[in-house]
Design a protein around this motif. Structure first.
Motif, short mmCIF file in Angstrom:
data_model
loop_
_atom_site.label_atom_id
_atom_site.label_comp_id
_atom_site.label_asym_id
_atom_site.label_seq_id
_atom_site.Cartn_x
_atom_site.Cartn_y
_atom_site.Cartn_z
N PRO A 3 -2.03 -26.11 3.46
CA PRO A 3 -2.86 -26.32 4.65
C PRO A 3 -2.07 -26.08 5.93
CG PRO A 3 -3.18 -28.09 3.06
CD PRO A 3 -2.02 -27.28 2.56
N GLY A 4 -2.71 -25.45 6.88
CA GLY A 4 -2.06 -25.16 8.15
C GLY A 4 -1.68 -23.70 8.31
N ARG A 5 -1.52 -23.00 7.19
CA ARG A 5 -1.28 -21.57 7.30
C ARG A 5 -2.60 -20.85 7.61
NH1 ARG A 5 2.30 -21.21 1.82
NH2 ARG A 5 4.20 -22.17 2.63
N THR A 6 -2.49 -19.70 8.24
CA THR A 6 -3.68 -18.95 8.63
C THR A 6 -4.10 -17.99 7.52
OG1 THR A 6 -2.96 -19.01 10.95
CG2 THR A 6 -4.65 -17.40 10.36
N PRO A 7 -5.29 -18.15 6.96
CA PRO A 7 -5.75 -17.25 5.90
C PRO A 7 -5.87 -15.81 6.42
CG PRO A 7 -7.12 -19.22 5.99
CD PRO A 7 -6.26 -19.23 7.22
N LEU A 8 -5.57 -14.86 5.57
CA LEU A 8 -5.74 -13.46 5.94
C LEU A 8 -7.23 -13.14 6.04
CD1 LEU A 8 -3.07 -11.65 3.74
CD2 LEU A 8 -2.84 -12.54 6.06
N ALA A 9 -7.59 -12.39 7.07
CA ALA A 9 -8.99 -12.01 7.27
C ALA A 9 -9.32 -10.66 6.66
CB ALA A 9 -9.30 -11.97 8.77
N SER A 10 -8.31 -9.76 6.62
CA SER A 10 -8.65 -8.38 6.25
C SER A 10 -7.45 -7.63 5.70
CB SER A 10 -9.17 -7.64 7.49
OG SER A 10 -8.14 -7.56 8.48
N THR A 11 -7.77 -6.51 5.09
CA THR A 11 -6.76 -5.53 4.71
C THR A 11 -7.27 -4.15 5.10
OG1 THR A 11 -5.45 -4.59 2.90
CG2 THR A 11 -7.67 -5.32 2.34
N GLN A 12 -6.40 -3.36 5.68
CA GLN A 12 -6.77 -2.00 6.10
C GLN A 12 -6.05 -1.00 5.20
OE1 GLN A 12 -6.59 0.81 10.10
NE2 GLN A 12 -6.83 -1.39 10.34
N VAL A 13 -6.82 -0.16 4.53
CA VAL A 13 -6.27 0.76 3.53
C VAL A 13 -6.98 2.10 3.61
CG1 VAL A 13 -5.47 -0.97 1.87
CG2 VAL A 13 -7.86 -0.24 1.84
N GLU A 14 -6.32 3.14 3.12
CA GLU A 14 -6.98 4.44 3.04
C GLU A 14 -8.00 4.41 1.91
OE1 GLU A 14 -6.12 9.25 2.83
OE2 GLU A 14 -4.46 7.85 2.48
N TYR A 15 -9.21 4.91 2.21
CA TYR A 15 -10.28 4.88 1.21
C TYR A 15 -11.31 5.94 1.57
CZ TYR A 15 -13.77 2.73 -1.98
OH TYR A 15 -14.68 2.48 -2.98
N SER A 16 -11.55 6.85 0.66
CA SER A 16 -12.56 7.89 0.84
C SER A 16 -12.89 8.49 -0.51
CB SER A 16 -12.04 8.99 1.78
OG SER A 16 -11.07 9.80 1.11
N LEU A 17 -13.81 9.42 -0.55
CA LEU A 17 -14.13 10.13 -1.78
C LEU A 17 -12.93 10.90 -2.31
CD1 LEU A 17 -17.71 11.40 -0.93
CD2 LEU A 17 -17.09 10.16 -3.03
N LEU A 18 -11.98 11.24 -1.45
CA LEU A 18 -10.79 11.96 -1.87
C LEU A 18 -9.66 11.02 -2.30
CD1 LEU A 18 -10.66 14.82 0.78
CD2 LEU A 18 -11.13 15.06 -1.66
N ASN A 19 -9.78 9.75 -1.97
CA ASN A 19 -8.73 8.79 -2.33
C ASN A 19 -9.39 7.45 -2.65
OD1 ASN A 19 -6.58 7.01 -2.55
ND2 ASN A 19 -5.41 7.98 -0.91
N ARG A 20 -9.59 7.22 -3.94
CA ARG A 20 -10.25 5.99 -4.39
C ARG A 20 -9.28 5.05 -5.11
NH1 ARG A 20 -15.65 7.76 -7.47
NH2 ARG A 20 -15.80 5.47 -7.58
N ALA A 21 -8.00 5.25 -4.89
CA ALA A 21 -7.00 4.47 -5.61
C ALA A 21 -7.14 2.97 -5.37
CB ALA A 21 -5.59 4.93 -5.21
N VAL A 22 -7.62 2.57 -4.19
CA VAL A 22 -7.71 1.14 -3.87
C VAL A 22 -8.75 0.42 -4.73
CG1 VAL A 22 -6.88 1.38 -1.52
CG2 VAL A 22 -9.34 1.56 -1.98
N GLU A 23 -9.62 1.17 -5.39
CA GLU A 23 -10.63 0.53 -6.23
C GLU A 23 -10.02 -0.16 -7.44
OE1 GLU A 23 -14.37 3.54 -5.19
OE2 GLU A 23 -13.38 3.64 -7.16
N GLN A 24 -8.83 0.27 -7.85
CA GLN A 24 -8.22 -0.27 -9.06
C GLN A 24 -7.74 -1.71 -8.87
OE1 GLN A 24 -8.29 1.44 -12.01
NE2 GLN A 24 -9.53 2.85 -10.79
N GLU A 25 -7.05 -1.99 -7.78
CA GLU A 25 -6.46 -3.32 -7.59
C GLU A 25 -6.70 -3.93 -6.22
OE1 GLU A 25 -2.34 -3.20 -8.59
OE2 GLU A 25 -2.70 -2.73 -10.70
#
Length: 315
Positions: free
Chosen positions: A169-191
């Motif tokens: 308690p007291g730490r700030t939760p992460l709100a977001s992650t910014q990653v490359e994602y498109s029809l040409l690069n779908r690697a982020v879908e795995q993990e």
């Protein structure tokens, strides 16, 4: 423009973000002004930048327009720290001191007392993760940032960081992650996307148009006014100008022709409506190009087209 919540937080943003990586370098003040006007008129709120974009030039340009073109409270300012340019190369530093010093410099350039979303731009093995995350906690506790996130983290890195922030308690939760994602690069879908969904992070895709390739502009060669024709972006674009990329681009073009849309509209709508996505970050060379992207707010892909694009772009 429709609004979406960033993960499980109370922060809301437009479901398209304005990317400003080229502002202050390839995009001058007049063009940037026109883009920001078009974005605001369309109901856009999320403006994404970074301290490393043009060595601060992007933030300076945004700072000169906030309060003039749009009011501060009408936009969600997001910036990043951890990548900088030194002696012609890129330097990575996610130490607490460097990150907080970079944030203070960002605030001065932007001309604001806080940013709405502050993100660690890159993972670095050179700094203990808990030290990096302590900088995010301090930024929020001192009012310099309202929300915090990460960028370009692998799936296990995302999960480790988000879990650490939730552990005490007291730490700030992460709100977001910014990653490359498109029809040409779908690697982020795995993990990455499963980790973000499990831990309540919003996903902000960068290069949702496959570094510009999915617009179809490179189907018959490299236009002289394109990013691939510049010395500083050629190596960025070229990896997608291969046989696999060409096949996906042709599928997008066929879908666009059948729908009466542009290829840009097909590719951008696809990634915007992927599960877990909050807001793709769209960077444009001109205000006219940006308006073409902003028009997708009224569009949605038919399920059969989505399925066909899924099939052709799956490795």
């Amino acid at each position: 423009m429709q609004q979406r919540r960033v993960g499980s937080t109370g922060l809301t943003v437009s479901r398209l973000g304005l990317g400003t990586m080229t502002w202050g370098r390839d995009t001058d003040e007049h063009e940037a002004r026109d883009q920001l006007i078009a974005f605001a008129e369309a109901g856009g709120t999320l403006i994404d930048t970074a301290a490393g974009y043009g060595s601060g030039a992007s933030e300076e340009l945004i700072g000169s327009l906030i309060g003039d073109v749009v009011a501060r409270d009408e936009v969600v300012l997001a910036t990043k720290a951890g990548i900088s340019s030194r002696q012609g190369g890129r330097s990575y530093d996610t130490s607490r001191g460097h990150l907080l010093g970079t944030l203070d410099a960002s605030l001065r350039r932007l001309g604001v007392d806080h940013v709405d979303l502050w993100q660690v731009h890159i993972w670095s093995d050179d700094t203990p993760l808990e030290e990096t995350l302590a900088a995010l906690d301090h930024a929020v506790s001192t009012g310099r940032a309202s929300y915090v996130g990460v960028s370009n983290y692998a799936g296990w890195q995302t999960a480790r960081a988000a879990t650490w922030q939730r552990a005490v308690p007291g730490r700030t939760p992460l709100a977001s992650t910014q990653v490359e994602y498109s029809l040409l690069n779908r690697a982020v879908e795995q993990e990455v996307l499963p980790a973000a969904a499990a831990l309540g992070l919003g996903v902000l895709p960068w290069s949702p148009l496959g570094r510009g390739v999915l617009t179809g502009k490179y189907r018959t060669g490299t236009p002289s006014d394109s990013r691939a024709a510049t010395s500083h972006f050629a190596n960025f674009v070229n990896p997608y100008l291969d046989e696999r990329g060409a096949g996906i681009v042709e599928a997008v073009a066929r879908a666009a022709e059948g729908l009466g849309w542009s290829a840009l509209e097909v590719a951008l709508t696809w990634v915007r409506d992927r599960p877990g996505v909050t807001a793709p970050i769209v960077g444009a060379r001109t205000a006219a190009q940006l308006r073409g992207a902003l028009g997708v707010d009224e569009l949605s892909l038919p399920p059969e087209i989505t399925a066909a694009l899924d099939d052709v772009s799956t490795d």
